[in-house]
Write an enzyme that holds these catalytic residues in place. Structure first.
Site, PDB file in Angstrom:
ATOM      1  N   GLY A 364       1.211  -0.874  -0.044  1.00  0.00           N
ATOM      2  CA  GLY A 364      -0.158   0.088   0.225  1.00  0.00           C
ATOM      3  C   GLY A 364       0.811   0.896  -0.575  1.00  0.00           C
ATOM      4  N   GLY A 369       4.040   7.535   3.303  1.00  0.00           N
ATOM      5  CA  GLY A 369       5.098   6.111   2.703  1.00  0.00           C
ATOM      6  C   GLY A 369       4.555   5.460   2.187  1.00  0.00           C
ATOM      7  CB  VAL A 371       2.515  -0.515   3.254  1.00  0.00           C
ATOM      8  CG1 VAL A 371       2.488  -2.342   4.201  1.00  0.00           C
ATOM      9  CG2 VAL A 371       3.111   0.592   4.566  1.00  0.00           C
ATOM     10  CE  LYS A 385       2.852   3.889   9.129  1.00  0.00           C
ATOM     11  NZ  LYS A 385       1.465   3.911  10.501  1.00  0.00           N
ATOM     12  CG  ASP A 482      -7.672   7.770  10.810  1.00  0.00           C
ATOM     13  OD1 ASP A 482      -7.901   8.151   9.612  1.00  0.00           O
ATOM     14  OD2 ASP A 482      -6.466   7.429  10.039  1.00  0.00           O
TER      15      ASP A 482
END
Length: 683
Positions: A364, A369, A371, A385, A482
């Site tokens: 992703g 940034g 992953v 990550k 989130d």
């Protein structure tokens, strides 16, 4: 053979705080085991006996007619009750094991326990009996009071294991892990586990821990700590055993004795072979020669070790200031579940694991940034990550995420594997989730067919349990801020794990809410008080959870821009259909194999409760879990949820609230949620 004469008193300091365990009497048992039932007759010497066909006898029979049914109809398979008046009142408690197959099996076991108790302890007023799948106590004294914790424990000890003390360490680690799970399980206070052990005769160890569901996490924790603390003294190198009490119990074996997959799975423990002793050489002169040879070998070795230590200390003192700012002090981490230093991974290892961060390994990409998927040298699959050099998530946010996740251990939270801070890199490494994130499956027309209702309800339940742990059951009080579909990762069995704690906030003491001037999160999941005024609390996460529930049920995003056929957000679309009585039309069409409509409607009702406009009107996550697990709880009435402003892009999102938060320091940063993993503005 196990004997039932072990007494414990748990004196409560307050009704929900620490319990003190005093060992009143301990009798060592023989090595051979005994099959259940395990009765304990008259734990209180003053309890006495009752005459046959007396009022007390009648009251026991009346209790035996109601308690099994009440226990089996409870969501937690647990019930208490009393019958009669003083001095012939009978108090009762029944608890079925968390893995009992169904309500019928629970009711049958408790009913059998009544008969078994009266047969094993005829005419005793106070009896405790333990079966494999349930336990029962009845007494003429009110043992249910918080200030009256009399816990009689039954000890089971198996035959001795001829092996190394490493076995004891594996048992202790596993039993404590199942205890952690039981404490965090608000609905059943139950945990099972498995650990691999490098032994030909006993390749695996299995364990179970359980508390009475109506006691608090603190009471459960201290009760389990007290009995698990007896492991080193009485169970060393035993192939199995357990301590069974009224309020808590644990058991371990070298065979699988519980149903279903273990709730906790620990990596295999490999026993290190003992170092071989030097040969014994007879004769004084030979011994002196041998000593000289040993000294000659050891001295250079010690010198090399000293040089390495000096070099290490020199490098440690010259460590980059960025690393010093990132790694918490010893005082700050003294209570961590694992030391931060133990999480450090070197960059070379991660380059090899990800084929030097090859694009083919990418899982992703977001504003923070990328992953990547990787494989460590021991074969463990990981998600790496890697923050961009220009990422707005700085050291402070990375430190926040690392420290929080390192402290948190729950089956519904993603596990942190390590961190790397070499060569200006900022990298977090997590366990790899083979099904990736929920949004990649749920919102895909073809892939969402994998998610039958059983899997979806498991996902909803798992997220709810994980949130309750964050808000209430862990040692910390954390608001995630989130929570969204892309931050829910799925393992091979579709168990959900909450991820991405970069925006999480830690609350201390009695703090219940806070206010921020920099709003960071994801559009569509934000609670209105947070999006408009910067106010956030655990009820902000509850709102996001409600949106998630509605998305899981309908298979639609809470964003009209992703659904051409709807001109309002999902939350209000569901509300409109709910009011018209045709909300069933919104159930995901892929759920075509006769899903349980009543359960789905309950989920929609709970979802709408969670997205109420006022935070006070939203339930806590512990209440949500009770609603999901109970068939008798009446759900509160609903009011209209807040409206969302549609079609706002990331770049212009601040204009929707420009009066309150103009561009600059008070800007609002949101995400359109089009990527599987999203990192946004730091706090």
């Amino acid at each position: 053979m196990a004997k039932p004469h072990h007494h414990r008193r748990l004196a409560s300091v307050t009704t929900t705080t620490l319990l003190l365990l005093a060992v009143l009497h301990i009798v060592r048992t023989a090595a051979e085991d005994e099959q259940p039932p395990w009765p304990i007759c008259g734990p209180e010497p003053s309890s006495g006996n009752y005459p046959q066909n007396s009022t007390y006898d009648t009251n026991i029979n009346l209790l035996s007619a109601s308690l099994p049914r009440n226990a089996s109809s409870s969501a937690a398979f647990y019930a208490t009750g009393n019958v009669g008046d003083v001095p012939n009142i009978v108090y009762g408690q029944a608890l079925c094991r968390g893995d009992v197959a169904n309500a019928s099996a629970c009711e049958s076991c408790v009913a059998t326990a009544f008969g078994g108790a009266q047969q094993a302890c005829p005419l005793y007023k106070d009896v405790v009996i333990f079966y494999d799948l349930c336990q029962l106590r009845f007494s003429n004294r009110n043992f249910l009071l918080d200030d009256d914790y009399i816990v009689t424990t039954y000890w089971l000890q198996r035959s001795r294991l001829v092996g190394s003390p490493a076995f004891d360490g594996a048992v202790g680690m596993l039993v404590n892990a199942t205890a952690d799970h039981a404490v965090g399980d608000s609905s059943r206070r139950f945990g099972t586990g498995e650990v691999g052990f490098n032994d030909r005769r006993n390749p695996k160890i299995y364990a179970l821990s359980q508390c009475a569901p109506d006691i608090t996490p603190e009471v459960c924790r201290n009760c389990l700590n007290a009995i698990i603390g007896q492991l080193p003294k009485w169970f060393s190198r035993m192939t199995g055993g357990g301590i069974f009490g009224v309020w808590c119990n644990f058991r371990y074996e070298v065979y699988s004795f519980f149903s279903g997959r273990p709730l906790v799975e620990l990596p295999q423990i490999v026993e290190r072979p003992p170092a071989s002793a030097p040969p014994v050489i007879p004769g004084g002169e030979k011994r002196r020669n041998s000593t000289g040879k040993v000294v000659a070998i050891l001295m250079p070795t010690i010198a090399v070790m000293l040089v390495i230590a000096v070099v290490y200390l020199f490098c440690w003192r010259r460590r980059r200031p960025e690393e010093d700012a990132f790694l918490p002090s010893q005082s700050a981490t003294s209570n961590d579940i694992q030391p931060i230093d133990s999480l450090l991974l070197d960059l070379a290892t991660l380059r090899v694991a990800t084929d030097d961060f090859d694009n083919s390994k990418m899982l992703g990409k977001g504003g923070f940034g990328i992953v990547y998927k990787g494989v460590l040298p021991d074969g463990e699959e990981i998600a790496v990550k890697r923050l961009c050099q220009t990422s707005r998530q700085g050291i402070g946010e990375l430190k926040s995420e690392l420290v929080l996740v390192a402290k948190l251990h729950h089956r519904n939270l993603v596990r942190l594997v390590g961190v790397c801070l070499e060569e200006q890199e900022k990298i977090l490494v997590y366990e790899y989730m083979p099904k990736r994130s929920l949004d990649t499956i749920l919102f895909d027309y073809e892939q969402n067919k994998e998610l039958d209702w059983g899997k979806r309800f498991k996902i909803i339940n798992g997220i709810a349990r994980g949130l309750q742990y964050l808000h209430q059951d862990s040692q910390l009080k954390i608001v995630h801020r989130d929570l969204k579909a892309s931050n829910i990762l799925l393992d091979f069995d579709y168990n959900p794990k909450i991820s991405d704690f970069g925006l999480a906030k830690l609350f201390g003491g009695d703090q219940s809410e806070d206010v921020t001037s920099r709003i960071a999160g994801t559009y569509g999941y934000m609670a209105p008080e947070y999006a408009m005024r910067g106010q956030y609390s655990i009820k902000s996460d509850v709102f996001s959870f409600g949106v998630l529930v509605l998305e899981v049920v309908t298979g639609r995003r809470n964003d009209a821009s992703h659904n051409i056929e709807q001109d309002v957000d999902l939350v209000n679309l569901v509300w409109e259909h709910w009011n018209r009585g045709n909300v069933i039309e919104l159930i995901d069409p892929s759920l075509c194999n006769h899903p349980p409509v009543d359960q789905i409607l309950k989920c929609i009702h709970v979802g709408l409760l969670c997205v109420q406009r006022k935070p006070a009107s939203r339930p806590t996550m512990s209440s949500v879990n009770i609603m999901f697990s109970s068939h008798t709880v009446r759900l509160p009435s609903l009011s209209r949820p807040p409206f969302f402003i549609q079609d706002i892009s990331v770049s212009e999102s601040w204009t929707a609230h420009s009066d309150a938060y103009p561009p600059g320091e008070n800007s609002t940063v949101m995400s359109s949620n089009q990527v599987s993993i999203t990192e946004l503005s730091p706090r």
